[in-house]
Design an enzyme around this catalytic site. Sequence first.
Site, PDB file in Angstrom:
ATOM      1  N   CYS A 104       0.908  -1.297  -0.103  1.00 47.40           N
ATOM      2  CA  CYS A 104      -0.071   0.125  -0.072  1.00 47.40           C
ATOM      3  C   CYS A 104       0.745   1.354  -0.177  1.00 47.40           C
ATOM      4  O   CYS A 104       0.373   2.445  -0.318  1.00 47.40           O
ATOM      5  CB  CYS A 104      -0.907  -0.089   1.350  1.00 47.40           C
ATOM      6  SG  CYS A 104      -1.302  -1.543   1.608  1.00 47.40           S
ATOM      7  N   THR A 191       8.824  -0.467   4.646  1.00 48.43           N
ATOM      8  CA  THR A 191       8.099  -1.692   4.564  1.00 48.43           C
ATOM      9  C   THR A 191       8.170  -2.341   3.183  1.00 48.43           C
ATOM     10  O   THR A 191       7.989  -1.726   2.380  1.00 48.43           O
ATOM     11  CB  THR A 191       6.629  -1.175   4.981  1.00 48.43           C
ATOM     12  OG1 THR A 191       6.123  -0.695   6.078  1.00 48.43           O
ATOM     13  CG2 THR A 191       5.550  -2.397   4.704  1.00 48.43           C
TER      14      THR A 191
HETATM   15 FE1  SF4 Z   1      -0.363  -1.859   3.832  1.00 50.73          FE
HETATM   16 FE2  SF4 Z   1       1.279  -2.709   5.729  1.00 50.73          FE
HETATM   17 FE3  SF4 Z   1       0.896  -0.150   5.700  1.00 50.73          FE
HETATM   18 FE4  SF4 Z   1      -1.267  -1.943   6.328  1.00 50.73          FE
HETATM   19  S1  SF4 Z   1       0.839  -1.541   7.400  1.00 50.73           S
HETATM   20  S2  SF4 Z   1      -1.273  -0.124   4.881  1.00 50.73           S
HETATM   21  S3  SF4 Z   1      -0.697  -3.594   5.117  1.00 50.73           S
HETATM   22  S4  SF4 Z   1       1.678  -1.530   3.850  1.00 50.73           S
HETATM   23 FE    FE Z   2       2.586   1.354   7.226  1.00 45.92          FE
END
Ligand code: SF4
Ligand code: FE
Length: 491
Positions: A104, A191
């Site tokens: 995301c 991430t």
């Molecule tokens: Fe996407 Fe991970 Fe961020 Fe949630 S924590 S919005 S799953 S990238």
């Molecule tokens: Fe995040």
Amino acid sequence: MVLKTGKEYIESLRKRRLVVYLLGEKVENPVDHPIIRPSINSLSATYDVANDPRYRDLATATSHITGERINRFTHIHQSTDDLVKKVKLLRLLGGKTGTCFQRCVGMDALNTLSIVTFEMDQKLGTDYYQRFLEYLKYVQGNDLVCCGAMTDPKGDRSLRPSQQEDPDLYLRIVERREDGIVVRGAKMHQTGAVNSHEVIVMPTRTMREDDKDYAVSFAIPSDTQGLIYIYGRQSCDTRKLEDVEFDTGNIRYGGQEAMIIFDDVFVPWERVFMCGEYQFAWPLVDNFSAYHRQSYGGCKSGVGDVLIGAAATIAEYNGVADSSSIRDKIVEMNHLNETIYSCGIACSSEGTKTPSGTYLVNVLLANICKHNVTRFPYEIVRLAEDIAGGILVTAPSERDFKNPEIGKYVEKYLKGVSKVPTEYRLRILRLIENISMGLGSVGYRTESMHGAGSPQSQRIMIERGVDMEHKKKLAKIIAGIEKEELAEIKK
Ligand code: SF4
Ligand code: FE
């Protein structure tokens, strides 16, 4: 059709030549490394849902630039319906993986750049938007994973980027050349970095004129020369190196965060989307934060679904599912989880069209969404821990359970209701442990606090976003201090 399958995605990762370090060692083959692989499995789920007819509407979209059917994670939102579908997709994937599926951030970066490069061109006469569209075509056409790299190391938090004793503590331009720029610095908490094809760099804060070398945005392939990835440790990560099946809790999926070093990395001009326009650093951060705060309304409620399901299951295995106090705790967990989701849906439905044509969420409601996420998962975890009992942290290991000498004792004394095998009970306890305090807690707890900005940053945005004059006016009219017909009341 440009939709890759999960398998094709995993194969595509093998073609990259990344420099990755994990637990002090260089990793030659990140794709098959037992600590990394579960996080790749999570990302591959974002491809699999797009190829599953059941989820076609949620997981794919029509590209506004090519008209092709593409994975929604590479889509630029063309309506509030797109924004709502994004949240629903994220909830679906949170429920399928029980963890962070990492794609995301790149989607939020692409949408942010589509808004901000357009505005820059309008105000400054630059040609960033066209460059961005060319890049977007490449990302959509190859169904790529983009790592959205925003957070700098920041050094002394009281000082601006250009005031730091070490000038590299915010990523900066160190050379401007005829064919491009050279950058140096690092990005933190990235991430899915090691699982990405591309890295999209963005500034992390407001900038002043003195900071203009730090006002930089660009995209490069993840195996560009000069990039080094240092893998972040997670609680209990070395359990994945043990020869066990369920002691990790989540038997297939995991999340991933890494630090990326930019050791004098060259970026060609066609991949540069901001270069010194310090006035646009804040709008970029602002839009990105809003999108990512919306994202949490989806993914965190999806992981919450798994945790609530696990808590209800352990209650059944313990023979207490019918107890009114347990049922009430489950109701409370659902109430909190659905509140998170409601905010994600609300900020999406209330989204608006920006001059670029891209739809942006309602910023105030996106901040409310994320602010709830800094609290509610903690309460949901507390209730899950309450329901699970102390055995959550004292249960013997899977190896003890399988040990020919003592396994029978674990089997006998850890039994709950007679019709459920002890192993099931252990599996569910390990899953609760994973999300609450183990491997998966990165995504469900600390990331809920700090990801997309820590709580104070949302409080600042809430203070800015609410119309206090309007509220005061309402009060004054009702109290008879102002006359209604003279006051402009918002609809
Ligand atoms: Fe996407 Fe991970 Fe961020 Fe949630 S924590 S919005 S799953 S990238
Ligand atoms: Fe995040």
